[in-house]
Design an enzyme around this catalytic site. Structure first.
Site, PDB file in Angstrom:
ATOM      1  N   THR A 158      -2.660  -3.595  16.207  1.00 15.03           N
ATOM      2  CA  THR A 158      -2.835  -2.694  15.058  1.00 15.03           C
ATOM      3  C   THR A 158      -4.020  -3.221  14.258  1.00 15.03           C
ATOM      4  O   THR A 158      -5.143  -2.823  14.487  1.00 15.03           O
ATOM      5  CB  THR A 158      -1.551  -2.622  14.203  1.00 15.03           C
ATOM      6  N   LYS A 184       0.428  -9.222  20.268  1.00 10.18           N
ATOM      7  CA  LYS A 184      -0.226  -8.733  19.062  1.00 10.18           C
ATOM      8  C   LYS A 184       0.428  -9.452  17.896  1.00 10.18           C
ATOM      9  O   LYS A 184       1.596  -9.841  17.967  1.00 10.18           O
ATOM     10  CB  LYS A 184      -0.121  -7.227  18.897  1.00 10.18           C
ATOM     11  N   THR A 195       4.718  -6.611  12.629  1.00  8.58           N
ATOM     12  CA  THR A 195       5.339  -6.590  13.941  1.00  8.58           C
ATOM     13  C   THR A 195       4.651  -7.547  14.879  1.00  8.58           C
ATOM     14  O   THR A 195       3.458  -7.430  15.115  1.00  8.58           O
ATOM     15  CB  THR A 195       5.247  -5.185  14.549  1.00  8.58           C
TER      16      THR A 195
END
Lengths: 410, 410
Positions: A158, A184, A195
């Protein structure tokens, strides 16, 4: 918001080769991000085994609940990940959307929807827009070449400022097996959540139970031993897949000595990925190892280490390159764990700053000031009540963190 | 570092009158601060009763250990507080220094050293410089007029941006009794600690046991229900003194209905002081009430509320005037306490933002944006598993916090 690459980023993404039994593709849905892949589809060879650990949040996202059920059923058809919307706190619609995503993926790669693990990352509280995901999956050509690990790492990110990957290989019973992982990290931007996702693949032939035990154990000292800001995402997911394509005999005993090399190699990949996540913490300028020794139990050592690593006062002092060991004492004290104040010792790097309950006699502020300018720092504390230890990793707390996280969502 | 007065500061220090049975003086030692009092001496009338609560840190300062012993012995000779050095993590020297401070005070006001409570706030890890404190105490003229509460509040402060005081009065059995309190807050500056100190006095005639029960109970919902950055000082001390000068009959039963008014008035003073501490949190621009209802137990409600109030993601969103309710969900989830995700509701002020596990149907971003511009905000969460509730107070996390706390100590 345009984020600069973290100063702690690795020089480059590692060289990582295809892994036998794993086919994968990315797509650009354009739903949130433009001109970058944001969808990653994985098809696993038959006979693959999947292990996973998930967020301990009591308010997990719909994809986490779905994938927990997949894990319980022991399925291993494939994985679909989307970036840009975490599908969390979206009620019944969110659950329906996960099922639909799994259905698209299953139709594409030829299995049942229930065989597809789903992970989502991005904004929470907003329903998914399903059409671009459906189009993205349907547009994938299975005959196309596999995407690279770098592409895959990019597709699941992201606001990460760099793609995260790590690989290793080792011998099991004279057969070389490979391990490839991507992650990630905690690059958060309003309204994204922190996250953390990681997917690790190996061609080793290891039973599901052994795989799960390895992943759970090694997560405790890697992904569960890092902290950026103490917050816990609703979507954190780490998956470990074994395709069993390697020619060695199946390992189905966690105590099998043939597993030793593999465990070490897997641990190194997981720790590398976990460190990369911390090094991409919002606004991070310094990477900090916090070692606690002399604790009553390993859990106590971890609690003290996390109390230090999560303390805003400690983290801002480190940002300011201030060897403020008084705040370490404070953080030990507030942890609630047993510590012998009058025998406590504290090191910054190799420099003893405090011992026997007060400042070290040869404490030298100038020496410490020079040490604190390093971008990688180590704080070691001995609490002098036992023999258990634990190490965690964190980053400093800087203006960059506030800039990123106070930004208005719109 | 020159700190601007917090934008959340009260308009002025309240009018507070002398309290029968309490004599007090301040002095300027010049040890750390110039041109301001930094020493506060209190002489208590005979027959005074003292209650106290202390930091739960396992690495408390020497003054805390000394005063705990005073409390255990039930003494009530007087109080000496110095600002500028917390005398924490200073080993045996620190313990000797506390004893010496108590001796100076005892010689001045005519009691035993063991009868003097000591509190210290300021830098930790550095030995006290005792001479200026000795000179300061010796220089006090008992014949001089009492200092004002404002002077006292100033003398105990470190980097507070305003003096904190609160008072109230009420009737006990038709006799008017008074309550006067001062506090110093969590204004921290490297290398100071977030020491919170508060001293509350009343002329009411209340037994020591009842006093202690009142203080402990009311601290739970005031001083123990606030958080600036989740860190716990090594020196936090709250003392409640009753001089028993009021003419009503002694209250020695916590359930005595005559105590009802007093309990309410004392609770209001303590809550006022606790709120003032939060409003002077480093860099605070917003004062935030976090209400959790529908929890299994009061402790669970408090844990959830503190999880929200301590979350850096929640606090930075509030700093950015962003109604990021997704982060509230995250903080509920990470608290570890039971919550019914699919029946959870969240209010910002009077605005319902989420219910039944997803965004409220009439959620309006523009309305919320306007609400978030207020300097006092309320977040109310119902976790829908029980009937217990708890309220805590915090402030936002801003660049000011980093500026203050990342500053190099020298």
């Amino acid at each position: 918001m345009n984020l600069k690459t973290s100063p702690l980023a690795p020089v480059k993404f590692p060289d990582m080769h295809a892994l036998d039994g794993v086919q994968m593709w990315t797509a650009e849905t354009g739903a949130k991000y433009k001109n970058r892949p944001d969808l990653w589809l994985v098809k696993l060879t038959q006979n693959s085994r999947v292990a996973a650990v998930f967020t301990k949040s009591n308010a997990p996202g719909a994809p986490v609940e779905w994938s927990k059920e997949c894990l319980a059923q022991g399925v291993s058809g494939g994985i679909l990940v989307n970036a840009g919307n975490a599908n969390v706190f979206t009620g019944q619609i969110g659950q329906d959307d996960v099922r639909d995503m799994a259905t698209f993926a299953a139709e594409k790669i030829g299995c049942k929807a229930q065989d597809i693990y789903i992970a989502s990352t991005g904004v929470i509280g907003e329903p998914l827009i399903l059409a671009p995901i459906e189009d993205g999956v349907k547009g994938i050509q299975l005959s196309d070449e596999n995407c690279s690990w770098l592409d895959a790492a990019r597709a699941i990110s992201t606001t990460d400022t760099y793609a995260k990957g790590a690989s290793s290989s080792c011998d099991i019973d004279d057969t070389t097996v490979n391990i490839c992982g991507i992650a990630k990290g905690s690059g958060m931007i309003a309204p994204d959540m922190a996250t953390m996702l990681s997917f690790i693949f190996t061609d080793a032939n290891i039973s599901r139970n052994v795989l799960q035990t390895l992943l759970s154990e090694l997560s405790d000292t890697s992904f569960n031993a890092i902290t950026v800001d103490s917050d816990t995402s609703t979507s954190d997911t780490v998956m470990l897949v074994a395709t069993a394509k390697a020619s060695h005999i199946e390992i189905d005993d966690i105590n099998d000595p043939l597993l030793d090399n593999f465990k070490q190699a897997l641990g190194a990949v997981m720790l590398d990925l976990a460190h990369q996540v911390v090094k991409d913490g919002e606004g991070a300028n310094k990477f900090v190892e916090v070692q606690v020794a002399g604790a009553e139990t390993e859990q106590a050592a971890k609690n003290i280490a996390m109390s230090i690593a999560n303390s805003p006062l400690v983290k801002t002092a480190i940002a300011g390159e201030d060897a403020n060991w008084g705040r370490i004492v404070m953080a030990v004290g507030k942890s609630g764990e047993k510590a012998e104040r009058d025998r406590l010792s504290i090191y910054f790097g190799q420099h003893l700053v405090a011992k026997n309950g007060c400042r070290a006699p040869d404490y030298d502020e100038d020496t410490l000031s020079i040490y604190m300018k390093n971008s990688t720092l180590k704080v070691a504390v001995n609490v002098a009540v036992g023999s258990a230890d634990f190490t965690v990793w964190t980053c400093d707390l800087t203006h960059g963190y506030i800039d990123i996280n106070a930004d208005y969502r719109s």
